[in-house]
Design a protein around this motif. Structure first.
Motif, mmCIF file in Angstrom:
data_model
loop_
_atom_site.group_PDB
_atom_site.id
_atom_site.type_symbol
_atom_site.label_atom_id
_atom_site.label_comp_id
_atom_site.label_asym_id
_atom_site.label_seq_id
_atom_site.Cartn_x
_atom_site.Cartn_y
_atom_site.Cartn_z
ATOM 1 N N ASP A 10 -2.707 38.333 48.218
ATOM 2 C CA ASP A 10 -2.113 37.088 47.719
ATOM 3 C C ASP A 10 -1.606 36.143 48.807
ATOM 4 O O ASP A 10 -1.810 34.941 48.714
ATOM 5 N N PRO A 11 -0.893 36.652 49.827
ATOM 6 C CA PRO A 11 -0.368 35.699 50.826
ATOM 7 C C PRO A 11 -1.430 35.101 51.729
ATOM 8 O O PRO A 11 -1.132 34.170 52.481
ATOM 9 N N CYS A 12 -2.650 35.593 51.665
ATOM 10 C CA CYS A 12 -3.685 35.100 52.574
ATOM 11 C C CYS A 12 -4.336 33.838 52.025
ATOM 12 O O CYS A 12 -5.177 33.897 51.127
ATOM 13 N N LEU A 13 -3.949 32.705 52.579
ATOM 14 C CA LEU A 13 -4.475 31.428 52.105
ATOM 15 C C LEU A 13 -5.936 31.234 52.491
ATOM 16 O O LEU A 13 -6.624 30.376 51.940
ATOM 17 N N GLU A 14 -6.397 32.000 53.470
ATOM 18 C CA GLU A 14 -7.783 31.869 53.929
ATOM 19 C C GLU A 14 -8.724 32.770 53.134
ATOM 20 O O GLU A 14 -9.934 32.765 53.368
ATOM 21 N N ASP A 15 -8.179 33.553 52.225
ATOM 22 C CA ASP A 15 -8.968 34.528 51.460
ATOM 23 C C ASP A 15 -9.815 35.389 52.400
ATOM 24 O O ASP A 15 -11.002 35.613 52.180
ATOM 25 N N ALA A 16 -9.137 35.853 53.445
ATOM 26 C CA ALA A 16 -9.854 36.589 54.502
ATOM 27 C C ALA A 16 -9.860 38.100 54.299
ATOM 28 O O ALA A 16 -10.494 38.815 55.068
ATOM 29 N N ILE A 17 -9.127 38.575 53.282
ATOM 30 C CA ILE A 17 -9.056 40.022 53.075
ATOM 31 C C ILE A 17 -10.010 40.398 51.955
ATOM 32 O O ILE A 17 -9.865 39.954 50.812
ATOM 33 N N GLU A 18 -10.996 41.182 52.306
ATOM 34 C CA GLU A 18 -12.065 41.518 51.367
ATOM 35 C C GLU A 18 -11.924 42.957 50.883
ATOM 36 O O GLU A 18 -11.683 43.864 51.674
ATOM 37 N N GLU A 45 -5.677 39.820 67.322
ATOM 38 C CA GLU A 45 -6.510 40.138 66.162
ATOM 39 C C GLU A 45 -5.696 40.926 65.144
ATOM 40 O O GLU A 45 -5.033 41.898 65.500
ATOM 41 N N VAL A 46 -5.739 40.485 63.898
ATOM 42 C CA VAL A 46 -5.050 41.199 62.819
ATOM 43 C C VAL A 46 -6.062 42.128 62.155
ATOM 44 O O VAL A 46 -7.175 41.717 61.833
ATOM 45 N N PHE A 47 -5.680 43.393 61.977
ATOM 46 C CA PHE A 47 -6.616 44.343 61.364
ATOM 47 C C PHE A 47 -5.873 45.316 60.459
ATOM 48 O O PHE A 47 -4.641 45.464 60.556
ATOM 49 N N THR A 102 -10.748 45.064 54.150
ATOM 50 C CA THR A 102 -10.975 44.759 55.566
ATOM 51 C C THR A 102 -10.726 43.265 55.769
ATOM 52 O O THR A 102 -10.767 42.483 54.816
ATOM 53 N N ILE A 103 -10.464 42.883 56.989
ATOM 54 C CA ILE A 103 -10.192 41.476 57.282
ATOM 55 C C ILE A 103 -11.422 40.832 57.902
ATOM 56 O O ILE A 103 -11.971 41.330 58.884
ATOM 57 N N ASP A 104 -11.859 39.743 57.278
ATOM 58 C CA ASP A 104 -12.994 38.973 57.789
ATOM 59 C C ASP A 104 -12.497 38.161 58.989
ATOM 60 O O ASP A 104 -11.760 37.185 58.833
ATOM 61 N N ARG A 155 -12.811 34.348 59.128
ATOM 62 C CA ARG A 155 -11.891 33.531 58.332
ATOM 63 C C ARG A 155 -10.443 33.647 58.789
ATOM 64 O O ARG A 155 -9.664 32.721 58.634
ATOM 65 N N CYS A 156 -10.067 34.803 59.279
ATOM 66 C CA CYS A 156 -8.658 35.076 59.606
ATOM 67 C C CYS A 156 -8.178 34.156 60.728
ATOM 68 O O CYS A 156 -8.828 34.015 61.758
ATOM 69 N N THR A 157 -7.016 33.562 60.510
ATOM 70 C CA THR A 157 -6.428 32.678 61.518
ATOM 71 C C THR A 157 -5.332 33.394 62.318
ATOM 72 O O THR A 157 -4.629 32.755 63.099
ATOM 73 N N SER A 158 -5.151 34.673 62.075
ATOM 74 C CA SER A 158 -4.091 35.472 62.727
ATOM 75 C C SER A 158 -2.701 34.931 62.425
ATOM 76 O O SER A 158 -1.786 35.103 63.227
ATOM 77 N N CYS A 159 -2.549 34.288 61.275
ATOM 78 C CA CYS A 159 -1.248 33.710 60.923
ATOM 79 C C CYS A 159 -0.181 34.774 60.739
ATOM 80 O O CYS A 159 1.002 34.512 60.937
ATOM 81 N N GLY A 160 -0.572 35.949 60.294
ATOM 82 C CA GLY A 160 0.367 37.066 60.187
ATOM 83 C C GLY A 160 1.110 37.171 58.862
ATOM 84 O O GLY A 160 1.919 38.078 58.691
ATOM 85 N N PHE A 161 0.847 36.292 57.921
ATOM 86 C CA PHE A 161 1.610 36.338 56.670
ATOM 87 C C PHE A 161 1.354 37.612 55.857
ATOM 88 O O PHE A 161 2.187 38.006 55.049
ATOM 89 N N CYS A 162 0.235 38.239 56.066
ATOM 90 C CA CYS A 162 -0.058 39.475 55.312
ATOM 91 C C CYS A 162 0.720 40.670 55.852
ATOM 92 O O CYS A 162 0.954 41.648 55.138
ATOM 93 N N ILE A 163 1.134 40.617 57.102
ATOM 94 C CA ILE A 163 1.676 41.811 57.777
ATOM 95 C C ILE A 163 2.915 42.359 57.069
ATOM 96 O O ILE A 163 2.995 43.547 56.761
HETATM 97 S S1 SF4 Z 1 -3.398 37.130 59.307
HETATM 98 FE FE1 SF4 Z 1 -3.304 35.377 57.862
HETATM 99 S S2 SF4 Z 1 -5.442 34.675 57.649
HETATM 100 FE FE2 SF4 Z 1 -5.512 36.735 58.602
HETATM 101 S S3 SF4 Z 1 -5.777 38.131 56.867
HETATM 102 FE FE3 SF4 Z 1 -3.560 38.009 57.231
HETATM 103 S S4 SF4 Z 1 -2.816 36.340 55.855
HETATM 104 FE FE4 SF4 Z 1 -5.067 36.183 56.008
#
Ligand code: SF4
Ligand code: SF4
Ligand code: SF4
Length: 166
Positions: A122-130, A101-103, A138-140, A143-151
């Motif tokens: 910006d890097p969140c293609l899922e628009d999961a960061i509200e 889980e990404v938080f 916070t991260i929804d 929607r979050c796929t745990s891709c990790g691009f935001c980290i």
């Molecule tokens: S882990 Fe991926 S999907 Fe989840 S909030 Fe970060 S960029 Fe968005």
């Protein structure tokens, strides 16, 4: 950084707390369904999944099993690691999200401290960061796929990983 040092760094920087005992959070690549298969099958492989990953987020550890390092990039769910895995440890039939889980750690996040920052959005293609009124992200989890691009985009290292089951 040597592989041994890198694994040590990952182990110390990605931890979770459970029953007051610090445990390493080992994040495996997606596409597996049998966690024990890594220990059984990967010994006989030259780390094909790691060489196939264009994002270079798969690291082969000293026990010859693959783990994910999301500290510099993220997973595109491109299927490449599953396609090259000859033993079936990773398989497209098992396609699923990364098992972590990404938080956002509110105590480290600048926006939660009143500083305007949208680096993770910006890097969140899922628009999961509200954001609430442009602050307090916070991260929804729906929607979050745990891709990790935001980290790696967070200047204050406030985006972290934890065990989904804790
Ligand atoms: S882990 Fe991926 S999907 Fe989840 S909030 Fe970060 S960029 Fe968005
Ligand atoms: S390609 Fe498959 S068998 Fe080889 S290290 Fe990766 S998961 Fe293990
Ligand atoms: S799905 Fe693609 S980006 Fe993700 S770990 Fe596998 S090879 Fe790397």
């Amino acid at each position: 950084m040597e592989r041994r040092e890198l694994f040590s760094f990952l182990s110390s920087s990605i931890k979770n707390k459970k029953d007051d005992v610090e445990q390493e959070l080992i994040i495996r690549p997606p596409y597996y369904n049998d966690i024990d298969a890594f220990g059984r099958e990967c010994q006989n492989c030259d780390g094909l999944c790691a060489t196939s990953c264009q994002e270079q987020i798969i690291i082969i550890t000293e026990d010859k099993t693959p783990i994910l390092d999301l500290s510099k990039s993220g997973c595109t769910y491109c299927d490449d690691c599953a396609n090259v895995c000859e033993s079936g440890v990773l398989s497209k039939e098992n396609k699923k999200l990364i098992d972590a889980e990404v938080f956002i750690d509110q105590t480290s996040c600048m926006s939660w401290d009143g500083v305007m920052c949208f680096s993770c959005k910006d890097p969140c293609l899922e628009d999961a960061i509200e954001f609430k009124a442009m602050f307090m992200p916070t991260i929804d989890q729906e929607r979050c796929t745990s891709c990790g691009f935001c980290i790696s985009r967070c200047p204050s290292f406030a985006i972290k990983l934890k065990d989904k089951n804790v």
